[in-house]
Scaffold this motif. Sequence first.
Motif, short mmCIF file in Angstrom:
data_model
loop_
_atom_site.label_atom_id
_atom_site.label_comp_id
_atom_site.label_asym_id
_atom_site.label_seq_id
_atom_site.Cartn_x
_atom_site.Cartn_y
_atom_site.Cartn_z
N MET A 29 0.81 -1.21 0.00
CA MET A 29 0.00 0.00 0.00
C MET A 29 0.85 1.27 0.00
SD MET A 29 -3.17 -0.73 -0.32
CE MET A 29 -2.72 -2.08 -1.41
N LYS A 30 2.11 1.16 0.46
CA LYS A 30 2.99 2.32 0.45
C LYS A 30 3.27 2.82 -0.96
CE LYS A 30 6.93 -0.83 1.08
NZ LYS A 30 8.00 -1.24 2.02
N GLU A 31 3.07 1.96 -1.97
CA GLU A 31 3.21 2.42 -3.35
C GLU A 31 2.22 3.53 -3.67
OE1 GLU A 31 4.06 -0.80 -6.35
OE2 GLU A 31 3.44 -2.07 -4.67
N LYS A 32 1.05 3.46 -3.07
CA LYS A 32 0.03 4.47 -3.33
C LYS A 32 0.39 5.83 -2.75
CE LYS A 32 -4.33 2.11 -4.22
NZ LYS A 32 -5.76 2.02 -3.81
N ILE A 33 1.26 5.85 -1.77
CA ILE A 33 1.68 7.14 -1.20
C ILE A 33 2.46 7.93 -2.25
CG2 ILE A 33 3.04 8.27 0.59
CD1 ILE A 33 2.46 5.84 2.38
N LEU A 34 3.42 7.27 -2.89
CA LEU A 34 4.13 7.94 -3.99
C LEU A 34 3.19 8.15 -5.16
CD1 LEU A 34 6.58 9.12 -5.37
CD2 LEU A 34 7.30 6.80 -5.99
N GLY A 35 2.32 7.18 -5.44
CA GLY A 35 1.40 7.31 -6.56
C GLY A 35 0.54 8.56 -6.46
N ALA A 36 0.03 8.86 -5.28
CA ALA A 36 -0.78 10.06 -5.09
C ALA A 36 0.03 11.32 -5.34
CB ALA A 36 -1.35 10.07 -3.67
N GLU A 37 1.29 11.30 -4.92
CA GLU A 37 2.16 12.45 -5.16
C GLU A 37 2.45 12.62 -6.65
OE1 GLU A 37 4.36 15.79 -4.66
OE2 GLU A 37 3.13 14.79 -3.13
N ALA A 50 -5.16 14.00 -14.87
CA ALA A 50 -4.17 13.26 -14.09
C ALA A 50 -4.83 12.63 -12.86
CB ALA A 50 -3.03 14.18 -13.67
N LYS A 51 -4.51 11.37 -12.61
CA LYS A 51 -5.15 10.68 -11.50
C LYS A 51 -4.37 9.42 -11.12
CE LYS A 51 -7.95 7.61 -14.42
NZ LYS A 51 -9.29 7.09 -14.69
N MET A 52 -4.67 8.92 -9.92
CA MET A 52 -4.26 7.58 -9.53
C MET A 52 -5.53 6.76 -9.37
SD MET A 52 -2.11 6.15 -6.23
CE MET A 52 -3.35 6.67 -5.03
N ASP A 53 -5.61 5.61 -10.04
CA ASP A 53 -6.83 4.82 -9.95
C ASP A 53 -6.81 3.92 -8.72
OD1 ASP A 53 -5.33 2.53 -10.53
OD2 ASP A 53 -6.13 2.28 -12.55
N GLU A 54 -7.85 3.12 -8.54
CA GLU A 54 -8.00 2.29 -7.36
C GLU A 54 -6.91 1.24 -7.22
OE1 GLU A 54 -11.32 -0.58 -7.68
OE2 GLU A 54 -11.59 0.21 -9.72
N PHE A 55 -6.24 0.89 -8.32
CA PHE A 55 -5.21 -0.14 -8.31
C PHE A 55 -3.81 0.44 -8.10
CE2 PHE A 55 -8.58 -1.69 -11.25
CZ PHE A 55 -9.11 -2.67 -10.41
N GLY A 56 -3.70 1.77 -8.02
CA GLY A 56 -2.41 2.40 -7.81
C GLY A 56 -1.70 2.84 -9.08
N TYR A 57 -2.37 2.76 -10.24
CA TYR A 57 -1.79 3.21 -11.50
C TYR A 57 -2.01 4.72 -11.65
CZ TYR A 57 -1.45 -1.69 -12.91
OH TYR A 57 -1.13 -3.02 -12.98
N VAL A 58 -0.98 5.42 -12.07
CA VAL A 58 -1.05 6.87 -12.25
C VAL A 58 -1.11 7.17 -13.74
CG1 VAL A 58 0.15 9.06 -11.90
CG2 VAL A 58 0.22 7.29 -10.11
N ILE A 74 0.96 8.30 -28.70
CA ILE A 74 1.98 7.38 -28.19
C ILE A 74 1.93 7.38 -26.67
CG2 ILE A 74 3.47 7.79 -30.17
CD1 ILE A 74 5.37 9.29 -28.23
N GLY A 75 2.45 6.31 -26.07
CA GLY A 75 2.47 6.18 -24.62
C GLY A 75 3.88 6.13 -24.07
N LEU A 76 4.06 6.66 -22.87
CA LEU A 76 5.31 6.58 -22.14
C LEU A 76 5.00 5.97 -20.77
CD1 LEU A 76 6.87 10.07 -22.97
CD2 LEU A 76 7.37 7.88 -24.07
N ILE A 77 5.72 4.91 -20.42
CA ILE A 77 5.40 4.13 -19.22
C ILE A 77 6.66 3.90 -18.40
CG2 ILE A 77 4.50 1.92 -18.38
CD1 ILE A 77 3.02 1.68 -21.11
N ALA A 78 6.53 4.01 -17.09
CA ALA A 78 7.60 3.63 -16.17
C ALA A 78 6.93 3.03 -14.94
CB ALA A 78 8.46 4.84 -15.79
N HIS A 79 7.73 2.47 -14.03
CA HIS A 79 7.12 1.92 -12.81
C HIS A 79 7.71 2.56 -11.57
CE1 HIS A 79 10.48 -0.87 -11.65
NE2 HIS A 79 10.66 -1.00 -12.95
N MET A 80 6.87 2.63 -10.54
CA MET A 80 7.24 3.32 -9.31
C MET A 80 7.83 2.40 -8.25
SD MET A 80 3.57 3.98 -7.45
CE MET A 80 2.63 4.39 -8.93
N ASP A 81 7.59 1.08 -8.35
CA ASP A 81 8.03 0.18 -7.28
C ASP A 81 9.49 -0.21 -7.45
OD1 ASP A 81 7.19 -1.36 -9.61
OD2 ASP A 81 7.44 -3.16 -8.38
N THR A 82 10.09 -0.66 -6.36
CA THR A 82 11.47 -1.14 -6.39
C THR A 82 11.48 -2.62 -6.05
OG1 THR A 82 11.87 -0.50 -4.09
CG2 THR A 82 12.42 1.11 -5.81
N ALA A 83 12.61 -3.26 -6.32
CA ALA A 83 12.72 -4.72 -6.25
C ALA A 83 12.67 -5.23 -4.81
CB ALA A 83 14.01 -5.17 -6.91
#
Length: 406
Positions: A29-37, A50-58, A74-83
């Motif tokens: 759930m801590k992923e959503k903290i950065l997601g909201a930011e 701009a939004k964060m959806d219920e699943f944590g996608y921004v 075109i789309g540009l995609i990256a991920h917020m989580d770490t390993a």
Amino acid sequence: MSRVVDRFFKYVSYDTQSDPNSKTVPTAMKEKILGAELAKELAEIGLESAKMDEFGYVYGWLPASTGCEDLEPIGLIAHMDTAPSTTGANVKPRIVHYEGGDIELGNGVVTGADYFDYLPKYIGQDLIVTDGTTLLGADDKAGVAEIFTAMEYLIEHPEIKHGKICVCITPDEEVGLGAEYFNIKEFGAAYAYTIDAGPLGELEYENFNAVKVDIVVTGVFVHPGMAKNKLKNAILIANELISMLPAAEAPAYTEDYEGYYHVSNISGNESSVKITMNIREFSAEKFKQMKQFMLNLAAYLNGVYGEGTVSIEMEDQFYNMKEKILPVMHIVERAEQAFHACDVEPNIIPARGGTDGARLSYEGLPCPNLSAGEKYAHGVHEFISIQSMEKMVEVLIALSEKQSSM
């Protein structure tokens, strides 16, 4: 510091380590903290809806320039989580102007130039490194920072013409779930790029086929003093199974297009042992053969020790996106053009790992992978060059700008 570096330092201050054992969405759930930011920041930059959806996608969308509305989005995609493999909490990045030799990270940890032999390529550059206790998080918070900075630049420079640009930052990529709840229809891109590869210039449009293998070895335990002809030690049987894997096909001995068997976790006792493995292979036919090999191993050991001793479950995770990219190779050529426009030599290599783009390509959104700039990800020796990050911002701007001339 430049804007992209400021953003990067901000993002790595958030602990967003995903959890492979969690059943929540996202897995931490801590992923959503950065997601909201991040959603807030996209709105402040000027992207629409701009939004964060219920699943944590921004998500956020940059409208097409006047006169470019008919161009393919075109789309540009990256991920917020770490390993999950190394902690991402309390990251303490610092900048080192690298002049050669080893880098002392702190806490007795040294990134040695001989062992980490890619390091000398960065002589004269400014490297962001860890303090030796955490990973850095450049995989993939560098990609996030680069996308956001490029979007901000395009908004501040309306003279640069471009079509619609769709942005998404995903959670849970590091545990193979980054595309699980990705809303391709709402995203609206004709094709996309993940900004998640390694050193500057990397361009990947083929990747491993991947399967997760879960094995349970069931033994029979009796007191060792009374064990003759009775004790069936699950630990020893598990060891026997592992020893039968092709020794030369382990990750430490493979490169380029060579696949591997990787034992990632083992736990248990004499009564029961659980083994988790990953199988990776580029060739679909060899991939099929490797999975059958595991079934054959289980059947053999069951023949020796009794039916039900070894049970095995396999779950395909993703497939080689090359099959889906080949019919639309102009999107790879477009990326090559963007690199060349910024005086970066494209380095087309196979991705020896997975990206969100692998699954998205099979679900209808062709999605090659471009460099974010990091090296030695997932561990305390991870670093990234500031010059690489700044150059990738230029590449993403060129990638967008190319739309108006294609």
